[in-house]
Write a protein that holds these residues in place. Structure first.
Motif, PDB file in Angstrom:
ATOM      1  N   ASP A 558       0.813  -1.210   0.000  1.00  0.00           N
ATOM      2  CA  ASP A 558       0.000   0.000   0.000  1.00  0.00           C
ATOM      3  C   ASP A 558       0.851   1.267   0.000  1.00  0.00           C
ATOM      4  O   ASP A 558       0.452   2.308   0.495  1.00  0.00           O
ATOM      5  CB  ASP A 558      -0.967   0.016   1.189  1.00  0.00           C
ATOM      6  N   SER A 559       2.047   1.152  -0.545  1.00  0.00           N
ATOM      7  CA  SER A 559       2.916   2.330  -0.645  1.00  0.00           C
ATOM      8  C   SER A 559       2.235   3.400  -1.476  1.00  0.00           C
ATOM      9  O   SER A 559       1.633   3.114  -2.513  1.00  0.00           O
ATOM     10  CB  SER A 559       4.251   1.940  -1.300  1.00  0.00           C
ATOM     11  N   LEU A 560       2.363   4.651  -1.045  1.00  0.00           N
ATOM     12  CA  LEU A 560       1.677   5.753  -1.685  1.00  0.00           C
ATOM     13  C   LEU A 560       2.323   6.094  -3.022  1.00  0.00           C
ATOM     14  O   LEU A 560       3.538   6.323  -3.079  1.00  0.00           O
ATOM     15  CB  LEU A 560       1.680   6.972  -0.757  1.00  0.00           C
ATOM     16  N   ARG A 561       1.512   6.139  -4.101  1.00  0.00           N
ATOM     17  CA  ARG A 561       2.048   6.508  -5.420  1.00  0.00           C
ATOM     18  C   ARG A 561       1.954   8.012  -5.590  1.00  0.00           C
ATOM     19  O   ARG A 561       0.917   8.609  -5.311  1.00  0.00           O
ATOM     20  CB  ARG A 561       1.259   5.798  -6.523  1.00  0.00           C
ATOM     21  N   GLN A 562       3.033   8.616  -6.114  1.00  0.00           N
ATOM     22  CA  GLN A 562       3.087  10.047  -6.345  1.00  0.00           C
ATOM     23  C   GLN A 562       3.615  10.313  -7.750  1.00  0.00           C
ATOM     24  O   GLN A 562       4.568   9.661  -8.199  1.00  0.00           O
ATOM     25  CB  GLN A 562       3.997  10.748  -5.333  1.00  0.00           C
ATOM     26  N   PHE A 571       7.395  14.289 -16.379  1.00  0.00           N
ATOM     27  CA  PHE A 571       6.855  13.790 -15.115  1.00  0.00           C
ATOM     28  C   PHE A 571       7.454  12.444 -14.750  1.00  0.00           C
ATOM     29  O   PHE A 571       7.852  11.656 -15.624  1.00  0.00           O
ATOM     30  CB  PHE A 571       5.334  13.664 -15.214  1.00  0.00           C
ATOM     31  N   THR A 572       7.520  12.197 -13.422  1.00  0.00           N
ATOM     32  CA  THR A 572       8.007  10.924 -12.894  1.00  0.00           C
ATOM     33  C   THR A 572       7.023  10.446 -11.837  1.00  0.00           C
ATOM     34  O   THR A 572       6.562  11.224 -11.000  1.00  0.00           O
ATOM     35  CB  THR A 572       9.398  11.074 -12.261  1.00  0.00           C
ATOM     36  N   THR A 573       6.742   9.141 -11.870  1.00  0.00           N
ATOM     37  CA  THR A 573       5.877   8.524 -10.861  1.00  0.00           C
ATOM     38  C   THR A 573       6.736   7.648  -9.972  1.00  0.00           C
ATOM     39  O   THR A 573       7.605   6.911 -10.460  1.00  0.00           O
ATOM     40  CB  THR A 573       4.764   7.698 -11.514  1.00  0.00           C
ATOM     41  N   LYS A 574       6.501   7.700  -8.649  1.00  0.00           N
ATOM     42  CA  LYS A 574       7.347   6.927  -7.744  1.00  0.00           C
ATOM     43  C   LYS A 574       6.561   6.430  -6.540  1.00  0.00           C
ATOM     44  O   LYS A 574       5.507   6.969  -6.205  1.00  0.00           O
ATOM     45  CB  LYS A 574       8.544   7.757  -7.289  1.00  0.00           C
ATOM     46  N   ILE A 575       7.151   5.375  -5.911  1.00  0.00           N
ATOM     47  CA  ILE A 575       6.672   4.888  -4.619  1.00  0.00           C
ATOM     48  C   ILE A 575       7.887   4.758  -3.711  1.00  0.00           C
ATOM     49  O   ILE A 575       9.020   4.537  -4.182  1.00  0.00           O
ATOM     50  CB  ILE A 575       5.920   3.546  -4.726  1.00  0.00           C
ATOM     51  N   GLN A 576       7.678   4.898  -2.411  1.00  0.00           N
ATOM     52  CA  GLN A 576       8.784   4.837  -1.445  1.00  0.00           C
ATOM     53  C   GLN A 576       8.379   3.986  -0.256  1.00  0.00           C
ATOM     54  O   GLN A 576       7.193   3.856   0.052  1.00  0.00           O
ATOM     55  CB  GLN A 576       9.159   6.245  -0.948  1.00  0.00           C
ATOM     56  N   GLU A 577       9.456   3.444   0.440  1.00  0.00           N
ATOM     57  CA  GLU A 577       9.205   2.674   1.650  1.00  0.00           C
ATOM     58  C   GLU A 577      10.417   2.810   2.555  1.00  0.00           C
ATOM     59  O   GLU A 577      11.568   2.695   2.093  1.00  0.00           O
ATOM     60  CB  GLU A 577       8.948   1.211   1.315  1.00  0.00           C
ATOM     61  N   ASN A 578      10.209   3.056   3.849  1.00  0.00           N
ATOM     62  CA  ASN A 578      11.286   3.094   4.850  1.00  0.00           C
ATOM     63  C   ASN A 578      11.397   1.733   5.516  1.00  0.00           C
ATOM     64  O   ASN A 578      10.380   1.185   5.985  1.00  0.00           O
ATOM     65  CB  ASN A 578      11.008   4.159   5.910  1.00  0.00           C
ATOM     66  N   ILE A 579      12.633   1.173   5.558  1.00  0.00           N
ATOM     67  CA  ILE A 579      12.840  -0.125   6.218  1.00  0.00           C
ATOM     68  C   ILE A 579      14.032  -0.025   7.156  1.00  0.00           C
ATOM     69  O   ILE A 579      14.960   0.763   6.933  1.00  0.00           O
ATOM     70  CB  ILE A 579      13.059  -1.257   5.202  1.00  0.00           C
ATOM     71  N   THR A 580      14.013  -0.779   8.240  1.00  0.00           N
ATOM     72  CA  THR A 580      15.164  -0.882   9.164  1.00  0.00           C
ATOM     73  C   THR A 580      15.886  -2.188   8.840  1.00  0.00           C
ATOM     74  O   THR A 580      15.296  -3.274   8.915  1.00  0.00           O
ATOM     75  CB  THR A 580      14.700  -0.873  10.617  1.00  0.00           C
ATOM     76  N   LEU A 581      17.163  -2.086   8.459  1.00  0.00           N
ATOM     77  CA  LEU A 581      17.922  -3.234   7.940  1.00  0.00           C
ATOM     78  C   LEU A 581      18.312  -4.181   9.064  1.00  0.00           C
ATOM     79  O   LEU A 581      18.534  -3.783  10.210  1.00  0.00           O
ATOM     80  CB  LEU A 581      19.171  -2.751   7.208  1.00  0.00           C
ATOM     81  N   SER A 582      18.396  -5.429   8.681  1.00  0.00           N
ATOM     82  CA  SER A 582      18.920  -6.476   9.565  1.00  0.00           C
ATOM     83  C   SER A 582      19.718  -7.443   8.708  1.00  0.00           C
ATOM     84  O   SER A 582      19.769  -7.312   7.471  1.00  0.00           O
ATOM     85  CB  SER A 582      17.776  -7.194  10.274  1.00  0.00           C
ATOM     86  N   ASP A 583      20.353  -8.407   9.351  1.00  0.00           N
ATOM     87  CA  ASP A 583      21.170  -9.365   8.579  1.00  0.00           C
ATOM     88  C   ASP A 583      20.305 -10.164   7.610  1.00  0.00           C
ATOM     89  O   ASP A 583      20.795 -10.657   6.595  1.00  0.00           O
ATOM     90  CB  ASP A 583      21.916 -10.301   9.521  1.00  0.00           C
TER      91      ASP A 583
END
Length: 623
Positions: A558-562, A571-583
């Motif tokens: 459900d990442s927000l499309r912009q 024009f450019t369309t993109k989606i983004q997501e923040n993640i906390t990395l682990s091994d």
């Protein structure tokens, strides 16, 4: 009939007795009738030649049957008031001291039919009323009641109807019933001769419905072991003013001018009515005929009615019209000219009305409850019409309005119908653009852009291409064709215009196949380490911002499309997501797909990257 014998001569036992020598006389109805099994009230009074009074001393009353010879035939004595018992069940109810010898004879049967004589004994005075014989007859059938109705009955009169029955025994009078009000009060009254009559009465107000009505009345006499009933019926004859007066026409329906027409009048009245025919005109009603039937050649429309009259009143029929075949009987529909959407217009359906008292019924396919009006024209004729006010829209264009006029004629209806088609101008509607071929277009191939719009009058078509400087007009034709080069790639729309307005289509895009920038790109920061919080971005070039590509990946769905505008106007369309990395993210593949909507379906491009997460200085590896 009351009999008092004074000068008669009677013969008894071969002896001649002159009534002038008799000392006792009685007065009773003569003869009398009794009903078998019932009782008989015998009114009786006596007079004597003796000057003495009967008010004192013992007074004895005696009844004898068949023969008055008291000493010769003592067995004929059937009642003696001095005796406790009697041969016949008789009782003197009158006061002998008042010279009243009224007697009640109970339990009468056929053997009691006989001639009876009365005798008085008072001290030295002893005499029999040998000249006043009482004949009693016994009948098995009861007396029929009589119904009394006044003569010369007329509607609206209030009359009293009486049912009465002879009542030989007032101690058990007959029960009277009839088909008038059932709770009529029963009364038993004494007649002048001392007999009795039982009756019931009802007061009714007469109407025409009472004519020919049968009134039945029954008298039920109580007798030993049951009842005996007799019935009487009378039929009322009531005079009344004309009713249900109506006019009819033959032949029915519309007829040709000059045809022979016969008008008939009917009415229910008593005595039978006289008929007069009238024709309506501007100057009043004109008497055209006397008689039940009026025949003539129908040369012009007209309205006729008849009037039925008798001594009690008159009544007019409804008007009728000989309907002549005429084009003017076809309704006309009036619609304003130069119709345009959003206008409020009044539509009228009207028809000539030869008979305003029986106007045609107008119906149409607009609102069914439109008010019908019949109006008088300046020339004295009449017109019937219905109206409806409607607000026009493009949907009314080409709509058929039909109106029918149904003329009421005897036994059926004649119908004439008219239809008009509306022509409504309206601004462009449903404007749309299409591309051929659909989908991604090979470079240097021929492309046709087509514009469609529904409008009246037909619209002018103009094509525009969106640019950084605003829309650029590229064509004024319904179809815009060109060779697909990278410079032609972009966002196009058409506009349809006429005198009433304009409408734009939605935009369509020209996508040139072979351009690598149509594949999405995934952006991940370098030098990934566990416990870091990083932003991952998937972006795709967007040649048509009005129909941007749909981006999906295997991160959160459900990442927000912009869709964002670049500095160069693209024009450019993109989606983004923040993640906390682990091994566990080390070696994880992130895939992102861009699905471009094209006419007839979708085109999809995909990109994938592999994460490299460590606690050292390793960099991510891209595939």
């Amino acid at each position: 009939m009351m009999n008092k014998m004074l000068l008669s001569v009677f013969f008894f036992s071969s002896s001649v007795i002159a009534c002038g020598d008799v000392s006792l006389f009685i007065t009773t109805p003569h003869p009398m009738e009794a009903l078998n099994g019932s009782c008989l009230h015998i009114p009786c009074s006596f007079t004597a030649k003796s000057e003495g009074s009967f008010s004192s001393g013992k007074l004895v009353g005696v009844w004898m049957k068949s023969d008055p010879s008291f000493s010769t035939y003592p067995q004929n004595v059937i009642f003696n008031s001095s005796e406790k018992t009697s041969v016949y069940p008789m009782t003197i109810t009158g006061d002998l001291k008042e010279k009243n010898c009224t007697t009640l004879f109970s339990g009468i049967n056929q053997r009691h039919a006989d001639t009876y004589y009365f005798r008085i004994e008072h001290g030295q005075f002893k005499a029999s009323a040998i000249c006043d014989a009482l004949q009693i007859n016994i009948k098995d059938s009861p007396w029929s009641p009589s119904i009394n109705v006044p003569s010369d009955l007329k509607e609206h009169q209030s009359v009293t109807v009486t049912c009465s029955a002879f009542t030989p025994c007032p101690h058990s009078p007959p029960e009277l019933t009839w088909n008038l009000q059932q709770d009529s009060l029963r009364q038993t009254e004494k007649n002048t001769d001392g007999t009795f009559t039982t009756k019931i009465q009802e007061t009714i107000t007469l109407s025409d419905t009472h004519d020919g009505y049968n009134i039945t009345c029954s008298a039920r006499y109580p007798v030993i072991g049951g009842n005996k009933t007799a019935e009487t019926e009378v039929t009322l004859s009531v005079s009344y003013a004309p009713r249900n007066t109506s006019a009819s026409i033959s032949p029915s329906g519309l007829v040709s001018a000059g045809s022979w027409v016969e008008l008939s009048c009917s009415s229910r009245a008593k005595p039978p009515p006289r008929f007069i025919w009238f024709r309506n005109s501007e100057h009043g009603d004109i008497n055209v005929s006397v008689g039940q039937v009026y025949s003539f050649n129908a040369t012009e429309p007209g309205e006729y009615y008849c009037e039925a009259t008798n001594e009690l009143g008159s009544e007019k029929s409804k008007s009728i019209c000989p309907g002549l075949i005429d084009a003017s009987l076809t309704p006309s529909i009036n619609v304003p000219s130069d119709l345009k959407e959003h206008q409020s217009v009044t539509v009228t359906c009207s028809v000539s009305t030869p008979c305003p008292h029986s106007p045609p019924q107008l119906t149409w396919n607009l609102q069914q409850d439109s008010l019908r009006q019949t109006e008088k024209n300046t020339d004295g004729t009449f017109t019937t019409k219905i109206q409806e006010t409607i607000t026009l829209s493009d949907t009314h264009d080409g709509n058929n309005i039909s109106c029918s006029a149904r003329y009421p004629v005897t036994d059926k209806s004649d119908i004439a119908e008219t239809e008009v088609t509306l022509s409504v101008s309206y601004a462009p509607k449903d404007t749309s653009a299409s591309i051929r071929p659909s989908g991604l277009v090979p470079e240097d191939s021929w492309v046709d852009l087509s514009c469609y719009s529904r409008a009246k009058p037909p619209p002018k078509i103009t094509w525009f291409k969106n640019s950084n400087q605003g829309p650029i007009k590229v064509s004024e034709k319904e179809v815009y064709g060109f060779s697909a080069t990278p410079t032609e790639e972009g966002d196009y729309y058409c506009e349809a215009t006429n005198e009433l307005g304009s409408e734009k289509s939605t935009s369509i895009c020209i996508d040139i196949s072979g351009n690598a920038y149509l594949s999405p790109s995934i952006n991940v920061p370098s030098d990934l380490k566990e416990h870091q919080s990083v932003t991952v971005t998937c972006s795709a070039f967007t040649p048509c911002p009005h129909s941007p590509p749909q981006l999906t990946w295997n991160l959160q769905q459900d990442s927000l499309r912009q869709t964002e505008k670049n500095t160069d106007g693209t024009f450019t369309t993109k989606i983004q997501e923040n993640i906390t990395l682990s091994d566990t993210h080390d070696g994880y593949n992130i895939s992102c797909s861009a699905r471009y909507p094209v006419i007839g379906g979708n085109k999809t491009a995909e990109t994938e990257v592999t994460l490299s997460v460590s606690s050292g200085l390793d960099s991510p590896t891209y595939k």
